[in-house]
Scaffold this motif. Structure first.
Motif, short mmCIF file in Angstrom:
data_model
loop_
_atom_site.label_atom_id
_atom_site.label_comp_id
_atom_site.label_asym_id
_atom_site.label_seq_id
_atom_site.Cartn_x
_atom_site.Cartn_y
_atom_site.Cartn_z
N ALA A 24 0.73 -1.16 0.02
CA ALA A 24 -0.14 0.00 -0.06
C ALA A 24 0.90 1.32 -0.04
O ALA A 24 0.54 2.18 -0.75
CB ALA A 24 -0.75 -0.07 1.29
N ARG A 25 1.91 1.10 1.05
CA ARG A 25 2.98 2.40 0.86
C ARG A 25 3.55 2.62 -0.52
O ARG A 25 3.60 3.75 -1.11
CB ARG A 25 3.96 2.09 2.17
CG ARG A 25 3.10 2.45 3.42
CD ARG A 25 4.33 2.61 4.60
NE ARG A 25 5.26 1.60 4.41
CZ ARG A 25 5.24 0.43 5.11
NH1 ARG A 25 4.09 0.19 5.69
NH2 ARG A 25 6.20 -0.40 5.24
N TYR A 26 3.98 1.51 -1.12
CA TYR A 26 4.43 1.42 -2.33
C TYR A 26 3.66 2.24 -3.47
O TYR A 26 4.18 3.04 -4.18
CB TYR A 26 5.01 0.16 -2.71
CG TYR A 26 5.49 -0.17 -4.07
CD1 TYR A 26 6.74 -0.07 -4.58
CD2 TYR A 26 4.67 -0.48 -5.24
CE1 TYR A 26 7.21 0.04 -5.92
CE2 TYR A 26 5.08 -0.81 -6.45
CZ TYR A 26 6.00 -0.57 -6.79
OH TYR A 26 6.60 -0.54 -8.06
N ARG A 30 3.82 5.96 -5.42
CA ARG A 30 3.78 6.12 -7.17
C ARG A 30 2.75 6.83 -7.37
O ARG A 30 2.40 7.10 -8.61
CB ARG A 30 3.83 4.79 -7.71
CG ARG A 30 5.45 4.30 -7.70
CD ARG A 30 5.67 2.83 -7.50
NE ARG A 30 7.12 2.68 -7.55
CZ ARG A 30 7.90 2.89 -6.42
NH1 ARG A 30 7.49 3.50 -5.30
NH2 ARG A 30 9.20 2.51 -6.61
N GLY A 31 1.98 7.54 -6.49
CA GLY A 31 0.99 8.42 -6.82
C GLY A 31 -0.48 7.91 -6.95
O GLY A 31 -1.22 8.54 -7.37
N THR A 51 -6.47 3.37 -7.33
CA THR A 51 -6.88 4.09 -8.44
C THR A 51 -5.66 4.98 -8.85
O THR A 51 -5.15 5.69 -8.01
CB THR A 51 -8.15 4.94 -8.42
OG1 THR A 51 -8.45 5.38 -9.54
CG2 THR A 51 -8.13 6.24 -7.54
N ASP A 52 -5.12 5.29 -10.26
CA ASP A 52 -4.54 6.19 -10.68
C ASP A 52 -5.15 7.64 -11.07
O ASP A 52 -4.68 7.96 -12.28
CB ASP A 52 -3.56 5.70 -11.82
CG ASP A 52 -4.33 5.13 -12.75
OD1 ASP A 52 -5.55 5.28 -13.25
OD2 ASP A 52 -3.62 4.59 -13.86
N ARG A 53 -6.47 7.42 -10.93
CA ARG A 53 -7.52 8.65 -11.26
C ARG A 53 -7.91 8.37 -12.84
O ARG A 53 -8.76 9.28 -13.13
CB ARG A 53 -6.89 10.16 -11.07
CG ARG A 53 -6.55 10.43 -9.60
CD ARG A 53 -5.98 11.60 -9.32
NE ARG A 53 -5.72 12.04 -7.83
CZ ARG A 53 -4.72 11.59 -7.23
NH1 ARG A 53 -3.85 10.57 -7.67
NH2 ARG A 53 -4.73 11.80 -6.14
#
Length: 126
Positions: A24-26, A30-31, A51-53
């Motif tokens: 999760a932190r990783y 990475r955004g 999600t990456d949006r």
């Protein structure tokens, strides 16, 4: 007979939780935005939903202390991948998320005792 809830979790369960926390932190580093963790339904569980949006990213996290029994990602069989796809549809329904682009990733972590973890992010693994 009642379960003994005072006993610490088995070592392999602690390894899995540590791996999911690290994954999760990783992803966040990475955004990505983590939307959920360990979501369960009668058909199974999703480790991480992010999600990456632009799309929904479902991550199966596999953590092992070594590779004596194979690489962690090898534990994600076709049957497991198909179950994750079905559970993902249930997550979208439960969270009122209609159709959206999805990507299914595997985050494979090898974390030998006393050593730093090695993370491999397999994007679009299945």
């Amino acid at each position: 007979m009642t379960a003994d809830t005072t006993r610490p979790p088995a070592p392999h369960l602690r390894t899995g939780v540590r791996g999911e926390d690290l994954a999760a932190r990783y992803l966040e580093s990475r955004g990505l935005v983590v939307l959920g963790r360990n979501w369960r339904c009668p058909e199974g569980e999703l480790d991480l939903i992010a999600t990456d949006r632009r799309r929904l990213i479902i991550c199966e996290v596999k953590t092992r202390s070594g590779t004596n029994f194979g690489h962690p990602a090898e534990a994600v069989t076709d049957e497991k991948a198909n179950r994750i796809r079905r559970v993902s549809r249930r997550w979208r329904t439960a969270h009122d998320v209609g159709w959206c682009e999805e990507r299914f990733d595997i985050i494979s972590i090898t974390w030998p005792p006393g050593e730093p973890p090695r993370i491999q992010h397999l994007k679009g693994a299945f």
